[in-house]
Design a protein around this motif. Sequence first.
Motif, PDB file in Angstrom:
ATOM      1  N   ALA A   1       0.727  -1.612  -0.102  1.00 29.77           N
ATOM      2  CA  ALA A   1      -0.324   0.303   0.091  1.00 29.77           C
ATOM      3  C   ALA A   1       1.223   1.165  -0.095  1.00 29.77           C
ATOM      4  O   ALA A   1       0.538   2.294  -0.707  1.00 29.77           O
ATOM      5  CB  ALA A   1      -1.025  -0.041   1.391  1.00 29.77           C
ATOM      6  N   ALA A   2       2.127   1.092   0.771  1.00 27.62           N
ATOM      7  CA  ALA A   2       3.268   2.212   0.791  1.00 27.62           C
ATOM      8  C   ALA A   2       3.908   2.585  -0.598  1.00 27.62           C
ATOM      9  O   ALA A   2       4.631   3.409  -0.339  1.00 27.62           O
ATOM     10  CB  ALA A   2       4.248   1.565   1.991  1.00 27.62           C
ATOM     11  N   GLY A   3       3.831   1.692  -1.505  1.00 24.85           N
ATOM     12  CA  GLY A   3       4.708   1.436  -2.911  1.00 24.85           C
ATOM     13  C   GLY A   3       5.599   1.834  -3.106  1.00 24.85           C
ATOM     14  O   GLY A   3       6.742   2.170  -3.192  1.00 24.85           O
ATOM     15  N   ARG A   4       6.000   0.426  -2.567  1.00 30.98           N
ATOM     16  CA  ARG A   4       7.411   0.039  -1.892  1.00 30.98           C
ATOM     17  C   ARG A   4       7.664  -1.524  -2.081  1.00 30.98           C
ATOM     18  O   ARG A   4       6.647  -2.533  -1.358  1.00 30.98           O
ATOM     19  CB  ARG A   4       7.412  -0.432  -0.538  1.00 30.98           C
ATOM     20  CG  ARG A   4       8.344   1.693   0.133  1.00 30.98           C
ATOM     21  CD  ARG A   4       8.962   1.631  -1.068  1.00 30.98           C
ATOM     22  NE  ARG A   4       9.126   3.260  -0.459  1.00 30.98           N
ATOM     23  CZ  ARG A   4       8.379   4.438  -1.158  1.00 30.98           C
ATOM     24  NH1 ARG A   4       7.545   4.431  -2.404  1.00 30.98           N
ATOM     25  NH2 ARG A   4       9.290   6.065  -0.601  1.00 30.98           N
ATOM     26  N   PRO A   5       8.707  -1.854  -2.622  1.00 28.15           N
ATOM     27  CA  PRO A   5       9.161  -2.989  -3.594  1.00 28.15           C
ATOM     28  C   PRO A   5       9.105  -4.306  -1.846  1.00 28.15           C
ATOM     29  O   PRO A   5       9.264  -3.197  -1.425  1.00 28.15           O
ATOM     30  CB  PRO A   5      10.844  -3.164  -4.845  1.00 28.15           C
ATOM     31  CG  PRO A   5      10.491  -1.660  -4.854  1.00 28.15           C
ATOM     32  CD  PRO A   5       9.606  -0.990  -3.811  1.00 28.15           C
ATOM     33  N   VAL A   6       8.912  -5.753  -2.079  1.00 30.56           N
ATOM     34  CA  VAL A   6       9.253  -7.007  -1.356  1.00 30.56           C
ATOM     35  C   VAL A   6       9.412  -7.583  -1.925  1.00 30.56           C
ATOM     36  O   VAL A   6       9.638  -7.959  -2.693  1.00 30.56           O
ATOM     37  CB  VAL A   6       7.294  -6.310  -0.740  1.00 30.56           C
ATOM     38  CG1 VAL A   6       7.334  -8.000   0.164  1.00 30.56           C
ATOM     39  CG2 VAL A   6       6.892  -5.405  -0.015  1.00 30.56           C
ATOM     40  N   VAL A   7      10.692  -8.053  -0.858  1.00 28.26           N
ATOM     41  CA  VAL A   7      11.184  -9.655  -0.765  1.00 28.26           C
ATOM     42  C   VAL A   7      10.710 -10.337   0.203  1.00 28.26           C
ATOM     43  O   VAL A   7      10.949  -9.375   1.486  1.00 28.26           O
ATOM     44  CB  VAL A   7      12.627  -9.183  -0.705  1.00 28.26           C
ATOM     45  CG1 VAL A   7      13.470 -10.383  -0.622  1.00 28.26           C
ATOM     46  CG2 VAL A   7      13.346  -8.660  -1.826  1.00 28.26           C
ATOM     47  N   SER A   8      10.545 -11.420  -0.159  1.00 31.05           N
ATOM     48  CA  SER A   8       9.794 -12.518   0.945  1.00 31.05           C
ATOM     49  C   SER A   8      10.295 -14.006   0.666  1.00 31.05           C
ATOM     50  O   SER A   8      10.530 -14.022  -0.435  1.00 31.05           O
ATOM     51  CB  SER A   8       8.461 -12.246   0.884  1.00 31.05           C
ATOM     52  OG  SER A   8       7.862 -13.698   1.780  1.00 31.05           O
ATOM     53  N   THR A   9       9.972 -14.579   1.755  1.00 31.53           N
ATOM     54  CA  THR A   9      10.421 -16.292   1.856  1.00 31.53           C
ATOM     55  C   THR A   9       9.326 -16.810   1.105  1.00 31.53           C
ATOM     56  O   THR A   9       7.645 -15.643   1.124  1.00 31.53           O
ATOM     57  CB  THR A   9      10.607 -16.528   3.229  1.00 31.53           C
ATOM     58  OG1 THR A   9       9.752 -16.086   3.642  1.00 31.53           O
ATOM     59  CG2 THR A   9      11.750 -16.197   3.882  1.00 31.53           C
ATOM     60  N   SER A  10       8.840 -17.505   0.669  1.00 34.38           N
ATOM     61  CA  SER A  10       6.931 -18.207  -0.049  1.00 34.38           C
ATOM     62  C   SER A  10       7.084 -18.164   1.259  1.00 34.38           C
ATOM     63  O   SER A  10       5.540 -17.457   1.216  1.00 34.38           O
ATOM     64  CB  SER A  10       7.843 -19.364  -0.332  1.00 34.38           C
ATOM     65  OG  SER A  10       8.178 -20.137  -1.547  1.00 34.38           O
ATOM     66  N   LEU A  11       6.831 -18.542   2.535  1.00 39.84           N
ATOM     67  CA  LEU A  11       6.603 -18.759   3.773  1.00 39.84           C
ATOM     68  C   LEU A  11       5.786 -17.660   3.998  1.00 39.84           C
ATOM     69  O   LEU A  11       4.670 -16.971   4.112  1.00 39.84           O
ATOM     70  CB  LEU A  11       6.890 -19.666   4.628  1.00 39.84           C
ATOM     71  CG  LEU A  11       5.701 -20.079   6.073  1.00 39.84           C
ATOM     72  CD1 LEU A  11       6.530 -21.282   6.809  1.00 39.84           C
ATOM     73  CD2 LEU A  11       5.542 -18.369   6.770  1.00 39.84           C
ATOM     74  N   GLY A  12       6.690 -16.208   4.203  1.00 42.14           N
ATOM     75  CA  GLY A  12       6.317 -15.395   4.600  1.00 42.14           C
ATOM     76  C   GLY A  12       5.141 -14.788   4.043  1.00 42.14           C
ATOM     77  O   GLY A  12       3.828 -13.963   3.670  1.00 42.14           O
ATOM     78  N   ALA A  13       4.793 -14.607   2.507  1.00 43.47           N
ATOM     79  CA  ALA A  13       3.665 -14.117   1.081  1.00 43.47           C
ATOM     80  C   ALA A  13       2.819 -15.095   0.924  1.00 43.47           C
ATOM     81  O   ALA A  13       2.060 -15.397   0.515  1.00 43.47           O
ATOM     82  CB  ALA A  13       4.482 -14.338  -0.037  1.00 43.47           C
ATOM     83  N   GLU A  14       3.114 -15.864   1.659  1.00 43.81           N
ATOM     84  CA  GLU A  14       1.666 -17.582   1.912  1.00 43.81           C
ATOM     85  C   GLU A  14       0.384 -16.892   2.172  1.00 43.81           C
ATOM     86  O   GLU A  14       0.298 -16.211   3.174  1.00 43.81           O
ATOM     87  CB  GLU A  14       1.992 -18.768   2.633  1.00 43.81           C
ATOM     88  CG  GLU A  14       1.151 -19.806   2.841  1.00 43.81           C
ATOM     89  CD  GLU A  14       1.707 -21.071   3.732  1.00 43.81           C
ATOM     90  OE1 GLU A  14       2.115 -21.952   4.016  1.00 43.81           O
ATOM     91  OE2 GLU A  14       1.518 -20.171   5.241  1.00 43.81           O
ATOM     92  N   GLY A  15      -0.575 -17.700   1.122  1.00 45.57           N
ATOM     93  CA  GLY A  15      -1.455 -17.228   1.730  1.00 45.57           C
ATOM     94  C   GLY A  15      -2.459 -15.975   1.001  1.00 45.57           C
ATOM     95  O   GLY A  15      -3.660 -15.384   0.654  1.00 45.57           O
ATOM     96  N   LEU A  16      -1.124 -15.647   0.384  1.00 53.03           N
ATOM     97  CA  LEU A  16      -1.391 -14.078  -0.394  1.00 53.03           C
ATOM     98  C   LEU A  16      -1.691 -13.903  -2.161  1.00 53.03           C
ATOM     99  O   LEU A  16      -0.788 -15.367  -2.540  1.00 53.03           O
ATOM    100  CB  LEU A  16      -0.677 -12.624  -0.037  1.00 53.03           C
ATOM    101  CG  LEU A  16      -0.493 -11.867   1.203  1.00 53.03           C
ATOM    102  CD1 LEU A  16       0.486 -11.318   1.639  1.00 53.03           C
ATOM    103  CD2 LEU A  16      -1.920 -12.063   1.342  1.00 53.03           C
TER     104      LEU A  16
END
Length: 394
Positions: A315-330
């Motif tokens: 929402a703040a317009g910032r790129p994200v780097v995540s693990t698979s588990l961190g982004a799970e469900g989205l």
Amino acid sequence: MRILVLAPELPYPPVGGGKLRAYHLLRGLAERHTLDILCFLHDPSERKLLKDVRQWAGITPVLWTMPPVYAALYEGADPEDVERASDLPLLPAYFESEEMQARMDEALSTARYDAVYVITSMMGQFLPAGLNVAAAVDLWNLETLVQQRAWERSGEEADRIQWEKMLAYERSVFERCAAVFPVSSKEREEVIRLFAHPNVVNIDNGVDTGAYDPVPIPQLPRILFTGTMNYQPNEEGILYFLNDVWPLVRAGNPDATLAIVGQAPSEAVTAHHGGPVTVTGLVPKVQPYFDAARVCIVPLLSGGGTRLKILEAMAAGRPVVSTSLGAEGLETRDREHLLIADTSSDFAESILQILRDDALAASLARSARALVEERYDWGILVRRLERELSTISR
């Protein structure tokens, strides 16, 4: 509708994942319905905040006191003896309370409700047998799945026992509920697989997109992690990043800096404060840190549910780097809405790509902002919750 709400904590102020979710969903429901909230206070100082909630809902607080299981643990009892002495898993046992049960029974006997909205399965223990009003349980996490993962990671017999207890406990809670609301489609599938409940509807985590006005992505190589730091998966994740990923990032970009923003950081985390690493603790507003960041990180290795920190960064317009588990469900796609990396070297390289590639950074931020506006705004999610509660109340 008149709705009785059972909450594990005061849904105010909206700081931290659980409080944010509870506040926005309840505040949205209160615009069109009457809410009576039963909740624990975990510190007497929270009483001063009750007046803010009473502007939009009725609220009955119960001061949390240490239950016998936890008192025994603190007094040095053998953990295995304590676990055998209680039928409840340790997490729900944390909320055992005769006073909360009495307040629940009193509320049901003195007022007519159209629905009972239970926030987290831990609070489901207070639903009486033979409840004559429809109840729904909102799952911040599917705790059975979280405990299963803990057992798989540790291989410890104690974790296996806790998984079995949690499976039986959540089954008993769900059987008393007309609806179960997990926070993602993936956890919806798990609830159906494990418990065969007939009415499972995901009410996603969300974000107040209107509260964020994205500013241009800065050129400086500033990296941001946000989260409640006394939540074990957050601490585990940032320590993994600091120990395994951060040296690789600094080797690739010696000017990179890292801000770790969130309440109650442990000594293990604060020990890294200094030089290019800033550990802030609780801050009045997170928005300035998003504005200053080039990239946000979600290096989580455990936990459940979905991460509000990802939605806030998007929402703040910032790129994200995540693990698979961190982004799970989205409902995100790698390299369109964020970058997914599951090894320390891949995580570092993904960050370095965003630090040096303006076009990639802008594309990720633009797509992610569009996604949260379309799917994850709290206003959309409140209307979905309202429809589901209305359906079971008929």
